[in-house]
Design a protein around this motif. Structure first.
Motif, short mmCIF file in Angstrom:
data_model
loop_
_atom_site.label_atom_id
_atom_site.label_comp_id
_atom_site.label_asym_id
_atom_site.label_seq_id
_atom_site.Cartn_x
_atom_site.Cartn_y
_atom_site.Cartn_z
N LYS A 179 44.24 -27.28 4.32
CA LYS A 179 43.61 -26.24 3.51
C LYS A 179 44.57 -25.70 2.46
O LYS A 179 44.20 -25.46 1.31
N GLU B 210 44.79 -28.02 -0.29
CA GLU B 210 43.59 -27.92 -1.11
C GLU B 210 43.67 -26.71 -2.05
O GLU B 210 43.27 -26.79 -3.21
N ASN C 95 36.38 -30.02 -9.98
CA ASN C 95 37.58 -29.90 -9.16
C ASN C 95 38.73 -29.38 -10.00
O ASN C 95 39.75 -30.02 -10.15
#
Length: 660
Positions: free
Chosen positions: A139, A142, A583
């Motif tokens: 995470k 990310e 993204n």
């Protein structure tokens, strides 16, 4: 991403729990942290890196635990901890990250756990949710990929030229959303790459006794493996080439700095360019020579034969009274008919009859002289053409000789220059290194060209085998549905590859334009920015007749870095407004000593740009550097802190209420 709060506990010189609340006001988006040398400015930047990735880039390898706390542990035999907590918003979601490491007294010294432990929580519908331990690292990657951290957690004094890093291509793609398309291409894959969409569809096709299909599939797999291996070798060779090109650049710069060899080095490089031009001209001449030779090779072969034949015939006594194309049979036919083609009557014994009989003597088959005369005329005609052909061929050959001689002379001159340079004091070692690197780079370039040729051949072979495989699986009606899916997947792959390549070209052009825009605002000279296909940035001088790439000072490197970062942040923010490949994320800029290598004028220029580029700007600076930027930034400061150094091992973070 917006950072709300940073809390450090016993982290290096920050003893106890100390907190910084960052400005979230879009109109006053600067958080200013002032501090003197060794007060902990860099420590704050490293606290972010340690919290996210568990690594800190300190010059010394001392413990992260505050020295006073460590000393207390050695007396109390108890334990303590170092921790860094960060509160932030990412993509509209609140996150609370805490990383800590335990320290305790053991066997006469203070030691720590082997690994630091991160924990991450978030809020969903007002409820706190904790990530499982194995989910935390993924995470965090990310939220802020480690490869990108150097661009947004920026240490001017340590990171150097960020625009020439080996991972800059990967980083730019990630920041601007191109990684999504790369991942889609990997996911779709190929029919032989295990786990990909195309492979799964292809593997689902029913094989009803067609052994040839399996053989083709196995061959395709081998070819794909060989192609991947060759690509990897090409990548390794490119890395080697970059390494030696860096050496070449460094050594050339060293040699340029030596006044005694500067002009010789420049003359050598000019001759190297001339050699490359000469080699191209030589290749063109060789190609022209071969093409011209192919146009009439029989003229080349028969030239001397025709010449010798004509010389022999020139000494022979040949009759020249015959009529070309006439023969004795035709004359006899005229006599028997009794009239000439002109209508004149022919009677035996008259003067016309006698003339015709006399003519028969000079006509074949009775007269070999006539035949030889005819051959001589044909040979002369052919020889005239061959002589012209030979002269043109000789002209082409002289061009080849000229280019070869010119290249040889230039190489001899370069050799002479190399010997002259190598003989100078403090130069021979650098010159030897340069020559070695140049030879190595040349060899590697040839290897890459060979690998490119191999890849081209493999690609064609793979395409041929794929066509065979497609034909083999289309024979079964049961596979129609899967074949349809397979065709869709291939078309999607083609579309994504084309989309990726198009977007990459567009983004490179946009990035170059945007970086140049910010560079012009920050720099006060005549230079521009060029970005290559790997997104690395080169500076070009524009005040000469020809644009040239030049060396960079630390100050100029700083300006270039900030222009590059500004261009990236600008495009990332713009990307969020687009409706494709979602993204991309706007990141804050956290800058340690951003103005330390720039002069006063450049500091002011940079200061006028950065607050308008980043949504959130966190400046960790010395007071003397802040004075240069103060006039431009004071109205943008929303929160201010001061690092109060009380000792070499203790600094207190103090909030400043009033504006600077």
């Amino acid at each position: 991403m917006i950072i709300k709060k940073l809390t450090v506990t016993n982290f290096r010189q920050f003893k106890g729990e100390q907190t910084i609340n960052f400005s979230q006001n879009p109109d006053k988006n600067i958080t200013l942290i002032l501090g003197d040398n060794t007060s902990g400015k860099t420590t704050l930047l490293q606290a972010f890196l340690w919290a996210f990735y568990g690594v800190a880039n300190f010059k010394s390898k001392d413990s992260l635990l505050n020295a006073e706390i460590s000393q207390e542990l050695s007396k109390s035999f108890e334990s303590s901890k170092v921790s860094v907590a960060i509160e932030l918003d990412h993509e509209g979601t609140y996150y609370h990250l805490i990383r800590q490491q335990k320290y305790y007294y053991k066997n006469g010294s203070v030691v720590s756990d082997t690994y630091s432990t991160p924990s991450l929580t978030t809020k969903e519908n007002g409820q706190i949710k904790s990530f499982k331990q194995y989910q935390v690292e993924n995470k965090l990657e990310e939220i802020l990929p480690k490869d990108l951290s150097i661009y947004f957690l920026y240490d001017t004094e340590r990171f150097g030229n960020i625009t020439s890093r080996a991972d800059v291509t990967k980083s730019v793609k990630a920041i601007l959303g191109l990684t999504v398309l790369d991942n889609m291409i990997k996911h779709l894959g190929s029919t032989t790459r295990s786990g990909t969409v195309l492979n799964q569809f292809s593997s689902s096709v029913k094989d009803e006794g067609d052994k040839n299909r399996q053989n083709i599939f196995d061959k395709l797999k081998e070819l794909e493996t060989l192609h991947t291996h060759t690509e990897n070798r090409k990548t390794e060779k490119k890395s080697e080439l970059e390494y030696f090109n860096d050496i070449i650049t460094k050594k050339r710069n060293i040699l340029y700095e030596l006044e005694k060899v500067s002009q010789l080095q420049k003359e050598k490089e000019r001759k190297v360019v001339q050699i490359e031009s000469g080699k191209k001209a030589l290749q063109n001449s060789l190609r022209s020579y071969k093409d011209f030779f192919k146009s009439s090779p029989i003229s080349f072969i028969s030239y001397n034969l025709c010449k010798r034949a004509i010389n022999e015939l020139s000494t022979a006594k040949l009759d020249k009274k015959s009529i070309q194309g006439m023969n004795a049979t035709a004359i006899r036919d005229i006599i028997e008919r009794g009239s000439c083609v002109c209508g004149t009557a022919i009677s035996k014994g008259d003067i016309h009859y006698e003339h015709l009989l006399e003519e028969i003597r000079y006509l074949p088959p009775q007269s070999i002289g006539t035949l030889m005369n005819n051959f001589k005329q044909q040979a002369e005609t052919h020889l005239n053409f061959a002589e012209s052909y030979f002269l043109s061929l000789e002209t082409h050959y002289k061009q080849i000789i000229f280019h070869n001689m010119n290249i040889g002379e230039l190489e001899d001159e370069i050799h002479s220059i190399n010997e002259e340079i190598s003989g100078e004091d403090n130069v021979s070692m650098h010159q030897a290194d340069l020559l070695g690197a140049e030879q190595k780079a040349k060899s590697i370039t040839e290897d890459i060209e060979q690998l490119n040729q191999t890849l081209g051949e493999l690609k064609k072979t793979i395409k041929d085998e794929e066509e065979k495989y497609d034909q083999s699986i289309q024979s079964s009606a049961k596979n129609d549905e899967i074949l349809l899916y397979l065709e869709y997947a291939k078309n999607i792959l083609d579309w994504v590859v084309n989309r990726r390549d198009t977007k990459e070209h567009e983004i490179k052009s946009q990035l170059e334009k945007q970086v140049n825009y910010y560079f012009e605002k920050m720099y006060h000279g005549k230079r521009k920015v060029e970005i290559d296909d790997k997104f690395r940035v080169n500076l070009i001088t524009t005040d000469l007749s020809n644009d040239i790439q030049t060396d960079e000072s630390q100050g100029l490197e700083t300006v270039k870095n900030f222009a590059f970062i500004s261009g990236l942040v600008h495009l990332a923010k713009q990307k969020l407004a687009d409706d494709y490949e979602k993204n991309a994320e706007a990141y804050p800029l956290i800058l340690d000593a951003p103005f330390s290598n720039a002069d006063e004028k450049h500091v002011k220029n940079i200061s006028e740009v950065l607050p308008n580029v980043a949504n959130q700007l966190i400046l960790i600076v010395m007071a003397k550097d802040w004075n240069y930027a103060k006039d431009s930034l004071v109205d943008k400061v929303g929160t201010e802190y001061y690092l109060n150094k009380q000792s070499e091992i203790f600094t207190e973070i103090i909030g400043v209420d009033s504006n600077v």
